[in-house]
Design an enzyme around this catalytic site. Structure first.
Site, PDB file in Angstrom:
ATOM      1  N   LEU A 103       0.936  -1.200   0.028  1.00 15.57           N
ATOM      2  CA  LEU A 103       0.195  -0.048  -0.105  1.00 15.57           C
ATOM      3  C   LEU A 103       0.889   1.235   0.093  1.00 15.57           C
ATOM      4  CD1 LEU A 103      -2.924  -0.774   2.705  1.00 15.57           C
ATOM      5  CD2 LEU A 103      -3.012  -0.831   0.227  1.00 15.57           C
ATOM      6  N   ASP A 104       0.515   2.366  -0.832  1.00 11.48           N
ATOM      7  CA  ASP A 104       1.536   3.449  -0.743  1.00 11.48           C
ATOM      8  C   ASP A 104       1.367   3.914   0.818  1.00 11.48           C
ATOM      9  OD1 ASP A 104       1.481   3.287  -3.570  1.00 11.48           O
ATOM     10  OD2 ASP A 104      -0.335   4.884  -3.556  1.00 11.48           O
ATOM     11  N   ARG A 105       2.176   4.707   1.078  1.00  9.68           N
ATOM     12  CA  ARG A 105       2.499   5.387   2.451  1.00  9.68           C
ATOM     13  C   ARG A 105       1.374   6.188   2.936  1.00  9.68           C
ATOM     14  NH1 ARG A 105       5.579  10.014   3.790  1.00  9.68           N
ATOM     15  NH2 ARG A 105       6.209  10.377   1.881  1.00  9.68           N
ATOM     16  N   LYS A 191      -5.396   4.899  -7.325  1.00  8.36           N
ATOM     17  CA  LYS A 191      -5.258   6.428  -7.341  1.00  8.36           C
ATOM     18  C   LYS A 191      -5.328   6.882  -9.157  1.00  8.36           C
ATOM     19  CE  LYS A 191      -2.540   7.107  -3.468  1.00  8.36           C
ATOM     20  NZ  LYS A 191      -0.949   7.088  -3.087  1.00  8.36           N
TER      21      LYS A 191
END
Ligand code: URA
Length: 243
Positions: A103-105, A191
């Site tokens: 998962l992205d930060r 996104k």
């Protein structure tokens, strides 16, 4: 540790194939608490099993879920940011757990950590189509056209996203909320898909991977082991079922 396993599973965790394990059990090579046991399905604890009179050397895989908070990176080590593995106590950090995908930060939610590399690999491989479900808040009013665009496959410049399910939860001119279910996970994919249909994301949270949903009892930063049923469900989903 007195977790119980099927006897044939334990022998296969010690290096035999399932059929070798069953043959060894049928021929009386396995003892449980000092008695020969010929039932491959007997549920036993590791410490009480001997094969040919010797204790078993079993490496039991670990499977955890973490509620990753935004701000934490999906990695085992990082020079700048806290990591998901760093959320665990020291005794678990030493066990070689790795994340299943990333998962992205700035994205929160469900991260699975495991020592089972085959399962991890299959869960992120598009071949096995394990669904990942995200709860998204985005700019502007989502509508049926966006649902259709996700279902058809959103073009993202360098590739076309595989068809995905979009379920609108709330829609207004000032912003919308939706669930998106994908079977692939390329870099920044969710996104990019929302941005490509004209609704840049405000926040993203992963709720589910395959049959495992985030435990609503886990606060951000908390973890728990997966239940045997959850582990079996994931393994069955990607063709690793034991039965
Ligand atoms: N899609 C994204 O854009 N980010 C994630 O972290 C996961 C899926």
């Amino acid at each position: 540790m007195d977790e119980r396993f099927r006897l044939d599973k334990l022998l296969s965790m010690a290096g035999m194939t399932r059929s070798e394990a069953r043959r060894a059990i049928a021929s009386g090579r396995a003892q449980v608490a000092g008695q020969v046991v010929r039932d491959a399905a007997a549920r036993v604890a590791i410490a009480e099993v001997r094969l040919d009179g010797r204790p078993l050397e079993v490496e039991v895989d670990l499977y955890l879920m973490v509620n990753k908070p935004a701000g934490v990176v999906t990695a085992t080590e990082d020079a700048r940011f806290p990591t998901v593995v760093g959320l665990l106590p020291e005794r678990l950090r030493r066990r070689g757990l790795g994340p299943v995908g990333r998962l992205d930060r700035d994205v929160g939610g469900l991260v699975l950590l495991t020592t089972d590399g085959v399962l991890a690999h299959r869960l992120i491989s598009p071949r096995w189509k394990a669904e990942k479900v995200y709860f998204a808040r985005c700019e502007g009013r989502l509508g049926d056209g966006d649902v259709r665009a996700f279902a058809e496959g959103v073009p993202l410049g360098d590739f076309v996203a595989k068809p995905a399910r979009l379920e609108i939860v709330e829609a207004s001119d000032s912003g919308s909320a939706a669930r998106a279910a994908l079977t692939e996970g390329k870099f920044h994919q969710v996104k990019r898909m929302f941005a490509a249909v004209g609704h840049p994301l405000e926040s993203l949270f992963r709720e589910r991977i395959g049959c495992v949903s985030i435990d609503p009892g886990l606060a951000p930063g908390e973890y728990r082991p997966l239940t045997p049923k959850e582990v079996e469900g994931l393994r069955a989903l990607v063709g690793l079922s034991e039965e």
